[in-house]
Design a protein around this motif. Structure first.
Motif, mmCIF file in Angstrom:
data_model
loop_
_atom_site.group_PDB
_atom_site.id
_atom_site.type_symbol
_atom_site.label_atom_id
_atom_site.label_comp_id
_atom_site.label_asym_id
_atom_site.label_seq_id
_atom_site.Cartn_x
_atom_site.Cartn_y
_atom_site.Cartn_z
ATOM 1 N N ARG A 65 -13.744 65.585 105.925
ATOM 2 C CA ARG A 65 -13.045 65.780 104.648
ATOM 3 C C ARG A 65 -14.020 66.256 103.577
ATOM 4 O O ARG A 65 -13.739 67.203 102.848
ATOM 5 C CB ARG A 65 -12.349 64.489 104.224
ATOM 6 C CG ARG A 65 -11.611 64.585 102.904
ATOM 7 C CD ARG A 65 -10.908 63.274 102.553
ATOM 8 N NE ARG A 65 -10.375 63.295 101.223
ATOM 9 C CZ ARG A 65 -9.261 63.920 100.846
ATOM 10 N NH1 ARG A 65 -8.549 64.579 101.744
ATOM 11 N NH2 ARG A 65 -8.855 63.885 99.587
ATOM 12 N N ALA A 112 -15.174 69.845 104.291
ATOM 13 C CA ALA A 112 -14.092 70.802 104.025
ATOM 14 C C ALA A 112 -13.886 70.985 102.522
ATOM 15 O O ALA A 112 -13.738 72.112 102.043
ATOM 16 C CB ALA A 112 -12.797 70.336 104.690
ATOM 17 N N LEU A 113 -13.870 69.879 101.778
ATOM 18 C CA LEU A 113 -13.692 69.965 100.324
ATOM 19 C C LEU A 113 -14.827 70.743 99.669
ATOM 20 O O LEU A 113 -14.591 71.594 98.806
ATOM 21 C CB LEU A 113 -13.594 68.573 99.706
ATOM 22 C CG LEU A 113 -12.262 67.858 99.863
ATOM 23 C CD1 LEU A 113 -12.362 66.416 99.371
ATOM 24 C CD2 LEU A 113 -11.155 68.598 99.146
ATOM 25 N N ALA A 160 -14.501 74.487 100.667
ATOM 26 C CA ALA A 160 -13.329 75.092 100.031
ATOM 27 C C ALA A 160 -13.546 75.256 98.533
ATOM 28 O O ALA A 160 -13.251 76.317 97.963
ATOM 29 C CB ALA A 160 -12.087 74.249 100.302
ATOM 30 N N MET A 211 -8.100 79.925 105.426
ATOM 31 C CA MET A 211 -8.439 78.633 106.022
ATOM 32 C C MET A 211 -9.507 78.827 107.101
ATOM 33 O O MET A 211 -10.356 77.961 107.302
ATOM 34 C CB MET A 211 -7.191 77.951 106.591
ATOM 35 C CG MET A 211 -6.196 77.510 105.529
ATOM 36 S SD MET A 211 -6.842 76.268 104.397
ATOM 37 C CE MET A 211 -6.420 74.781 105.280
ATOM 38 N N LEU A 264 -9.012 70.517 110.145
ATOM 39 C CA LEU A 264 -8.800 70.935 108.763
ATOM 40 C C LEU A 264 -7.334 70.762 108.386
ATOM 41 O O LEU A 264 -7.011 70.198 107.340
ATOM 42 C CB LEU A 264 -9.251 72.387 108.594
ATOM 43 C CG LEU A 264 -9.338 72.950 107.195
ATOM 44 C CD1 LEU A 264 -10.263 72.137 106.308
ATOM 45 C CD2 LEU A 264 -9.829 74.393 107.259
ATOM 46 N N TYR A 265 -6.437 71.215 109.278
ATOM 47 C CA TYR A 265 -5.004 71.077 108.992
ATOM 48 C C TYR A 265 -4.526 69.633 109.142
ATOM 49 O O TYR A 265 -3.534 69.246 108.514
ATOM 50 C CB TYR A 265 -4.179 72.019 109.854
ATOM 51 C CG TYR A 265 -4.105 73.406 109.260
ATOM 52 C CD1 TYR A 265 -3.374 73.646 108.109
ATOM 53 C CD2 TYR A 265 -4.783 74.471 109.846
ATOM 54 C CE1 TYR A 265 -3.303 74.912 107.547
ATOM 55 C CE2 TYR A 265 -4.724 75.755 109.292
ATOM 56 C CZ TYR A 265 -3.990 75.950 108.143
ATOM 57 O OH TYR A 265 -3.923 77.209 107.590
ATOM 58 N N PHE A 294 -5.670 68.335 105.697
ATOM 59 C CA PHE A 294 -4.955 69.021 104.609
ATOM 60 C C PHE A 294 -3.863 69.865 105.243
ATOM 61 O O PHE A 294 -4.133 70.957 105.742
ATOM 62 C CB PHE A 294 -5.924 69.894 103.804
ATOM 63 C CG PHE A 294 -7.123 69.153 103.302
ATOM 64 C CD1 PHE A 294 -7.030 68.343 102.176
ATOM 65 C CD2 PHE A 294 -8.341 69.229 103.966
ATOM 66 C CE1 PHE A 294 -8.128 67.640 101.723
ATOM 67 C CE2 PHE A 294 -9.448 68.526 103.519
ATOM 68 C CZ PHE A 294 -9.342 67.724 102.394
ATOM 69 N N LYS A 353 -2.725 74.826 102.608
ATOM 70 C CA LYS A 353 -3.758 75.310 101.694
ATOM 71 C C LYS A 353 -3.545 74.715 100.310
ATOM 72 O O LYS A 353 -4.504 74.360 99.616
ATOM 73 C CB LYS A 353 -3.740 76.836 101.646
ATOM 74 C CG LYS A 353 -4.928 77.445 100.949
ATOM 75 C CD LYS A 353 -4.870 78.961 101.091
ATOM 76 C CE LYS A 353 -6.055 79.645 100.492
ATOM 77 N NZ LYS A 353 -5.957 81.109 100.623
ATOM 78 N N LEU A 396 -5.094 71.379 100.112
ATOM 79 C CA LEU A 396 -6.544 71.506 100.006
ATOM 80 C C LEU A 396 -6.959 71.901 98.589
ATOM 81 O O LEU A 396 -7.915 71.350 98.040
ATOM 82 C CB LEU A 396 -7.053 72.529 101.033
ATOM 83 C CG LEU A 396 -8.558 72.779 101.066
ATOM 84 C CD1 LEU A 396 -9.348 71.490 101.268
ATOM 85 C CD2 LEU A 396 -8.880 73.789 102.163
ATOM 86 N N CYS A 431 -9.292 69.670 96.134
ATOM 87 C CA CYS A 431 -10.498 70.237 95.521
ATOM 88 C C CYS A 431 -10.472 70.052 94.007
ATOM 89 O O CYS A 431 -11.478 69.647 93.403
ATOM 90 C CB CYS A 431 -10.622 71.727 95.846
ATOM 91 S SG CYS A 431 -11.113 72.094 97.533
#
Length: 187
Positions: free
Chosen positions: A7, A10-11, A14, A28, A42-43, A46, A49, A52, A56
């Protein structure tokens, strides 16, 4: 990589990509590559999108407001100096490499009309900033409603600094804020 690490990775990826390039142009798959988090995970973290982007912005809001408050709280002097410290902090932020303005304004402008949840996060951030500045202004002896002038100076400085590519609008807004404080002290 455990879920918390995934997480966080990814954050971070992104947020960096969205801020540097915009939301709609970043896929993505690009976030997957930059974060090292599989597309499936990732999915799972989140589901969209939009989710996500919201995550963020929420993380950025927490960090941005904490950094601002820590800076203002570290400034000695009378309450009026704390109002002016907001503009000093803005100058530091504007001077950071890669500064591209306010992520909330950018997100709202890019997808706020089609994603009410992103627009809502942007509005909450702006309201929290207004409330914070209002608290500083009241502590400086001004009525709460006068906070709007300081907020508009700050917001205008943010946009102007992003477009002009210089941190100088923070100093210009600070001088205007100092005049407002001076005028309020006289009356």
């Amino acid at each position: 990589m455990d879920p918390a690490q995934a997480r966080s990775a990814a954050l971070e990826a992104a947020e960096d990509l969205f801020y540097a390039r915009g939301i709609q142009v970043v896929s993505m798959d690009e976030i997957r590559a930059a974060s090292g988090v599989s597309l499936k995970r990732l999915y799972a973290l989140f589901p969209s999108k939009s989710a996500l982007v919201r995550a963020c912005l929420e993380a950025r809001d927490t960090r941005w407001r904490a950094q601002l408050a820590a800076y203002v709280d570290s400034r000695p002097g009378p309450p009026q100096d704390r109002v002016l410290a907001v503009f000093d902090w803005l100058h530091l932020w504007f001077s950071e490499p890669g500064f591209r303005g306010c992520a909330f304004t950018n997100s709202f402008g890019e997808i706020g009309a089609t994603d009410a949840s992103v627009a809502g996060v942007a509005r909450l951030h702006k309201e929290a900033f207004r409330a914070y500045v209002a608290g500083l202004v009241v502590a400086a002896g001004e009525p709460e409603e006068s906070a709007v002038a300081y907020v508009l100076l700050a917001e205008g400085a943010i946009v102007t600094a992003a477009v002009s590519g210089t941190p100088e609008p923070a100093h210009q807004a600070r001088r205007a804020a100092a005049r407002l404080l001076s005028d309020a002290a006289v009356t």
